[in-house]
Design an enzyme around this catalytic site. Structure first.
Site, PDB file in Angstrom:
ATOM      1  N   GLY A 109       0.660  -1.630  -0.094  1.00 48.93           N
ATOM      2  CA  GLY A 109      -0.498   0.228  -0.506  1.00 48.93           C
ATOM      3  C   GLY A 109       0.915   1.015  -0.337  1.00 48.93           C
TER       4      GLY A 109
ATOM      5  N   ARG B 286       0.866  -5.351  -4.676  1.00 54.19           N
ATOM      6  CA  ARG B 286       0.993  -5.831  -3.842  1.00 54.19           C
ATOM      7  C   ARG B 286       1.035  -7.046  -4.427  1.00 54.19           C
ATOM      8  NH1 ARG B 286      -1.074  -4.110   1.443  1.00 54.19           N
ATOM      9  NH2 ARG B 286      -2.711  -2.764   1.415  1.00 54.19           N
TER      10      ARG B 286
ATOM     11  N   GLY C 296       4.868  -4.998   6.084  1.00 52.09           N
ATOM     12  CA  GLY C 296       5.475  -6.095   6.235  1.00 52.09           C
ATOM     13  C   GLY C 296       6.196  -7.397   5.267  1.00 52.09           C
TER      14      GLY C 296
ATOM     15  N   ASP D  53       1.088   1.519   9.499  1.00 47.79           N
ATOM     16  CA  ASP D  53      -0.255   0.576  10.247  1.00 47.79           C
ATOM     17  C   ASP D  53       1.397   0.397  11.444  1.00 47.79           C
ATOM     18  OD1 ASP D  53      -1.777  -0.284   8.381  1.00 47.79           O
ATOM     19  OD2 ASP D  53      -0.960  -2.424   7.991  1.00 47.79           O
TER      20      ASP D  53
ATOM     21  N   HIS E 285      -4.929  -2.729   9.525  1.00 49.24           N
ATOM     22  CA  HIS E 285      -5.086  -4.194   9.529  1.00 49.24           C
ATOM     23  C   HIS E 285      -4.906  -4.761  11.103  1.00 49.24           C
ATOM     24  CE1 HIS E 285      -4.963  -7.294   6.543  1.00 49.24           C
ATOM     25  NE2 HIS E 285      -3.547  -7.600   6.834  1.00 49.24           N
TER      26      HIS E 285
ATOM     27  N   ARG F  56     -22.806   6.823  14.801  1.00 45.80           N
ATOM     28  CA  ARG F  56     -22.350   6.714  13.480  1.00 45.80           C
ATOM     29  C   ARG F  56     -21.434   6.448  13.456  1.00 45.80           C
ATOM     30  NH1 ARG F  56     -27.322   8.215  13.637  1.00 45.80           N
ATOM     31  NH2 ARG F  56     -28.916  10.013  12.450  1.00 45.80           N
TER      32      ARG F  56
ATOM     33  N   GLN G  69      -6.510   8.161   4.728  1.00 48.36           N
ATOM     34  CA  GLN G  69      -5.630   8.125   5.800  1.00 48.36           C
ATOM     35  C   GLN G  69      -3.682   7.885   5.225  1.00 48.36           C
ATOM     36  OE1 GLN G  69      -6.871   5.682   9.940  1.00 48.36           O
ATOM     37  NE2 GLN G  69      -7.805   4.845   8.151  1.00 48.36           N
ATOM     38  N   ARG G  70      -4.186   7.716   4.048  1.00 46.57           N
ATOM     39  CA  ARG G  70      -2.714   7.666   3.441  1.00 46.57           C
ATOM     40  C   ARG G  70      -2.466   8.199   1.966  1.00 46.57           C
ATOM     41  NH1 ARG G  70      -3.880   1.307   2.267  1.00 46.57           N
ATOM     42  NH2 ARG G  70      -3.015   1.976  -0.165  1.00 46.57           N
TER      43      ARG G  70
END
Ligand code: F6P
Length: 364
Positions: free
Chosen positions: A12, A74, A111, A135, A179, A282, A290-291
């Site tokens: 990612g 990936r 990883g 992460d 994750h 909600r 976030q990326r």
């Protein structure tokens, strides 16, 4: 003879990748007189021999850019979809490494990338890696670049959700990436002052979460922010997962389609909390926001530090290492020790203790 270095980004995307490409590339070129080329879209680009020249001015002006100028994927060298079949393309990758007369391949990734990089090392290639991921779950490094930026984005989101939760007397359940690790939710939950933080490492009891929210209501605070890591599980879900994993011991459980499973759990949690507390709830799923975007100063600094340290390692002829962050400096750690390990949050980690210290519930 001029050495040639290849660089690829895999897994990612993460803010800070371009800063790292620049760090490795500029140090290799200007300091050590090496030739640097990029491969597009991770290991797939290396397999398809799709290169990008990284000399001239291309490394200028990218320090502050989000994403990766090389593109990413990936794809794994040993399990790559090709013409509708999943194939082991390691030999082709090794051939392309030699066809480009590489002296070293630098792999920037999390990883999964560390595991793939180790396989290429075992196939005889000179490899150096850098740890990137929002992460923060790469083993043997204190931190990874991308984490700090994502932490800032998720914290800002919690800050904004506070005022709307407060105005409507609602529970907002905010799902945060990570994750199977809870670092991002934990860090953002603490920094944003979430009332409840749920992480994969501490399975929660939904009635305990509801009790914490009801206790706040009794104290005149009829709103709450629940920061839930996407991989967080209730105690029942955790137990069911253990049973399923034990049953499939010989066969590795198939990776679920992550985002949908995570989102379903978050929606379910919001519904349960409505029923148990009588407050409206909600869900907010922060997702790939976030990326995205500009890397933080801390990530630019870390990526540059680790990138230039990678160049020093290559110049010293040391291969088969990940350049890990250690305090103010960096440390090469053998890929064999990093690959296959996941750094999760120890339930007694000081961050967890601090959160408990200010009254945050973990639902346990
Ligand atoms: O590893 C980074 C990460 O953003 C995880 O937090 C998340 O679970 C996953 O990637 C999402 O993957 P993708 O971008 O492939 O949907």
């Amino acid at each position: 003879m001029t050495q040639t270095i290849g660089i690829l980004t895999s897994g990612g995307d993460t803010p800070g990748l371009n800063a790292a490409i620049r760090g490795v590339g500029k140090a290799c070129q200007t300091h050590y007189g090496m030739h640097v080329i990029g491969f597009r879209d991770g290991f797939r680009g290396l397999m398809e021999n799709r290169t990008m020249a990284l000399d001239g001015d291309i490394l200028s002006g990218i320090l502050t850019l989000g994403g990766t100028i090389l593109g990413t994927s990936r794809d794994k060298p040993h399990k790559m979809p090709v013409n509708g079949k999943v194939m082991d393309m390691t030999e082709t990758i090794v051939a392309n490494y030699h066809a480009n007369q590489l002296d070293c391949l630098v792999c920037l990734g999390g990883g999964g990338t560390q595991k793939n990089a180790l396989r290429l090392k075992q196939a005889g290639l000179n490899i150096v890696t850098l740890p990137k991921t929002i992460d923060n779950d790469v083993a043997l490094t204190e931190t990874t670049f991308g984490f700090d930026t994502a932490l800032g984005i998720a914290t800002d989101a919690i800050d904004r959700l506070h005022s709307t939760a407060h105005s409507h007397h609602r529970i907002i359940v905010v799902e945060i990436m990570g994750h199977r690790a809870g670092w991002l939710a934990l860090g953002a939950g603490i920094s944003g002052g979430a009332d409840v933080i749920l992480i994969p490492e501490i399975p929660y009891d939904v009635t305990s979460v509801a009790d914490a929210i009801k206790a706040r209501k009794r104290k005149g605070k009829p709103f709450s922010i629940v920061a839930v890591a996407e991989g967080a599980l209730s105690q029942e879900e955790f137990a069911a997962q253990q049973v399923a994993a034990a049953k499939k011991k010989e066969k590795k459980p198939k990776e679920p389609e992550p985002e949908l499973v995570y989102a379903e759990r978050t929606l379910k949690l919001a519904r349960q909390l409505e029923l148990l507390t009588g407050l409206e709830a909600r869900p907010t799923i922060l997702g790939h926001l976030q990326r995205g975007g500009t890397p933080s100063a801390a990530d630019r600094l870390l990526a540059t530090r680790l990138g230039t340290a990678a160049a020093d390692l290559i110049a010293a002829g040391q291969f088969g290492y990940m350049v890990a962050a250690r305090g103010e400096t960096s440390l090469p750690v053998p890929l064999d020790e990093v690959a296959g390990q996941v750094k999760i949050v120890p339930p007694d980690h000081p961050w967890v203790a601090s959160a408990r210290g200010v009254g945050t519930s973990f639902g346990d």
